[in-house]
Enzyme design. Structure first.
Site, PDB file in Angstrom:
ATOM      1  N   GLY A  23      -7.375  -0.278  -8.954  1.00 48.34           N
ATOM      2  CA  GLY A  23      -7.087  -1.446  -9.778  1.00 48.34           C
ATOM      3  C   GLY A  23      -7.661  -1.292 -11.181  1.00 48.34           C
ATOM      4  O   GLY A  23      -7.038  -1.649 -12.180  1.00 48.34           O
ATOM      5  N   ARG A  27     -12.054   3.117 -13.138  1.00 42.22           N
ATOM      6  CA  ARG A  27     -12.093   3.919 -11.915  1.00 42.22           C
ATOM      7  C   ARG A  27     -11.092   5.070 -12.017  1.00 42.22           C
ATOM      8  O   ARG A  27     -11.329   6.170 -11.518  1.00 42.22           O
ATOM      9  CB  ARG A  27     -11.799   3.045 -10.696  1.00 42.22           C
ATOM     10  N   ARG A  46      -2.247  -0.606 -23.150  1.00 44.88           N
ATOM     11  CA  ARG A  46      -3.130  -1.695 -22.702  1.00 44.88           C
ATOM     12  C   ARG A  46      -4.404  -1.197 -22.019  1.00 44.88           C
ATOM     13  O   ARG A  46      -5.003  -1.907 -21.198  1.00 44.88           O
ATOM     14  CB  ARG A  46      -2.405  -2.628 -21.723  1.00 44.88           C
ATOM     15  N   ARG A  90      -2.429   3.203  -3.227  1.00 42.64           N
ATOM     16  CA  ARG A  90      -3.407   2.292  -3.833  1.00 42.64           C
ATOM     17  C   ARG A  90      -4.765   2.534  -3.195  1.00 42.64           C
ATOM     18  O   ARG A  90      -4.882   2.614  -1.962  1.00 42.64           O
ATOM     19  CB  ARG A  90      -2.966   0.833  -3.631  1.00 42.64           C
ATOM     20  N   SER A  93     -10.360  -2.270  -3.469  1.00 43.04           N
ATOM     21  CA  SER A  93     -11.430  -2.896  -2.711  1.00 43.04           C
ATOM     22  C   SER A  93     -10.846  -4.140  -2.051  1.00 43.04           C
ATOM     23  O   SER A  93      -9.824  -4.665  -2.492  1.00 43.04           O
ATOM     24  CB  SER A  93     -12.603  -3.266  -3.619  1.00 43.04           C
ATOM     25  N   ASP A 206     -16.797  -6.969  -0.240  1.00 42.67           N
ATOM     26  CA  ASP A 206     -17.440  -8.259   0.034  1.00 42.67           C
ATOM     27  C   ASP A 206     -16.878  -8.792   1.346  1.00 42.67           C
ATOM     28  O   ASP A 206     -15.948  -8.198   1.903  1.00 42.67           O
ATOM     29  CB  ASP A 206     -17.206  -9.257  -1.110  1.00 42.67           C
ATOM     30  N   ARG A 220     -19.261  -0.924  -6.820  1.00 46.07           N
ATOM     31  CA  ARG A 220     -17.855  -0.885  -6.450  1.00 46.07           C
ATOM     32  C   ARG A 220     -17.164   0.308  -7.114  1.00 46.07           C
ATOM     33  O   ARG A 220     -16.355   0.986  -6.528  1.00 46.07           O
ATOM     34  CB  ARG A 220     -17.189  -2.190  -6.914  1.00 46.07           C
TER      35      ARG A 220
END
Ligand code: HPA
Length: 235
Positions: A23, A27, A46, A90, A93, A206, A220
């Site tokens: 995402g 990363r 972007r 994908r 998390s 989480d 993360r």
């Protein structure tokens, strides 16, 4: 429409046939720098960084999706449709819904339930069931077993709300849903519509059952090595 697309300024052939999709753009950069050889930046529109390099001699790309179904809907559509990408994995998390899942455990999303309406665009006379590519799923299970990771395979929930007024995430536990994230259902829909392959692998960051269990943004970003290696093995 053709390339470059409104959201990706890469040239034809810049992407490998398999794209890993976290995402977070940071990363994406971290994976390119630490896991790929000869990684080249192929998109930065972007700040959604996309890189192509090699892993164990095989060409692989990694590009971020941003957060939510509208965002991954755009990027995965453009990669599948205009850049001839065949597989999108994908690597995200999720919050755990199943009480047996704890921080850093891995969820492989065989199917993606959703509270969103992404699939309504297909005007089907019923409920479309967004599922992973069986081939990618099988390979990921094999790689996950070899890695020794604590993992579960099953349904996840792609939610359109992170801050949910009704706090309805745990309602899905009664249907055996394992975790909650925000992207997979749209990704699986695009793959189905365009005849491509998709899979989502998530690390638990989480827990809806245990609110004290949380990873920091930094943890993360960095503690996802096992999931990244599973995804790269499939690629
Ligand atoms: N909710 C939605 N998306 C998420 C969560 C969550 O708790 N954790 C990681 N992605």
């Amino acid at each position: 429409m053709s390339i470059p697309t409104p959201h990706i300024n890469a040239k034809a052939g810049d992407f490998a046939e398999t794209v890993l999709m976290p995402g977070d753009p940071k990363r994406s950069k971290m994976i390119a720098e630490n896991f790929l050889e000869n990684a080249v930046l192929v998109n930065d529109v972007r700040g959604v960084q996309g890189y192509t390099g090699t892993y164990k001699g095989k060409r692989v790309s990694v590009m971020a999706s941003g957060m939510g179904q509208p965002a991954i809907g755009i990027y995965s559509y453009e990669l599948f449709k205009f850049y001839d990408v065949k597989n999108i994995i994908r690597i995200g998390s999720c919050g755990s819904i199943n009480p047996e899942l704890h921080l850093k455990d891995i969820v492989i999303a065989q199917g993606a339930c959703t509270n969103g309406f992404y699939a309504s665009q297909y005007r089907l006379p019923g409920t479309f069931c967004p599922i992973a590519s069986y081939e990618l799923l099988e390979k990921s299970v094999e790689a996950a077993r070899k890695s020794g990771a604590n993992f579960r395979v099953g349904n996840i929930l792609s939610s359109d709300t992170f801050y949910d007024d009704a706090q309805s995430g745990l309602d899905w536990a009664k249907m055996g849903v394992l975790g909650i994230e925000m992207e997979s259902a749209a990704l699986y829909c695009n793959a189905a519509r365009l005849g491509k392959n998709a899979l989502c692998i998530c690390t638990v960051s989480d827990s809806l059952n245990y609110p004290d269990e949380v990873m920091t943004a930094e943890e993360r970003q960095n503690s996802l090595t096992q999931m990244i290696e599973i995804a790269l093995e499939i690629a």
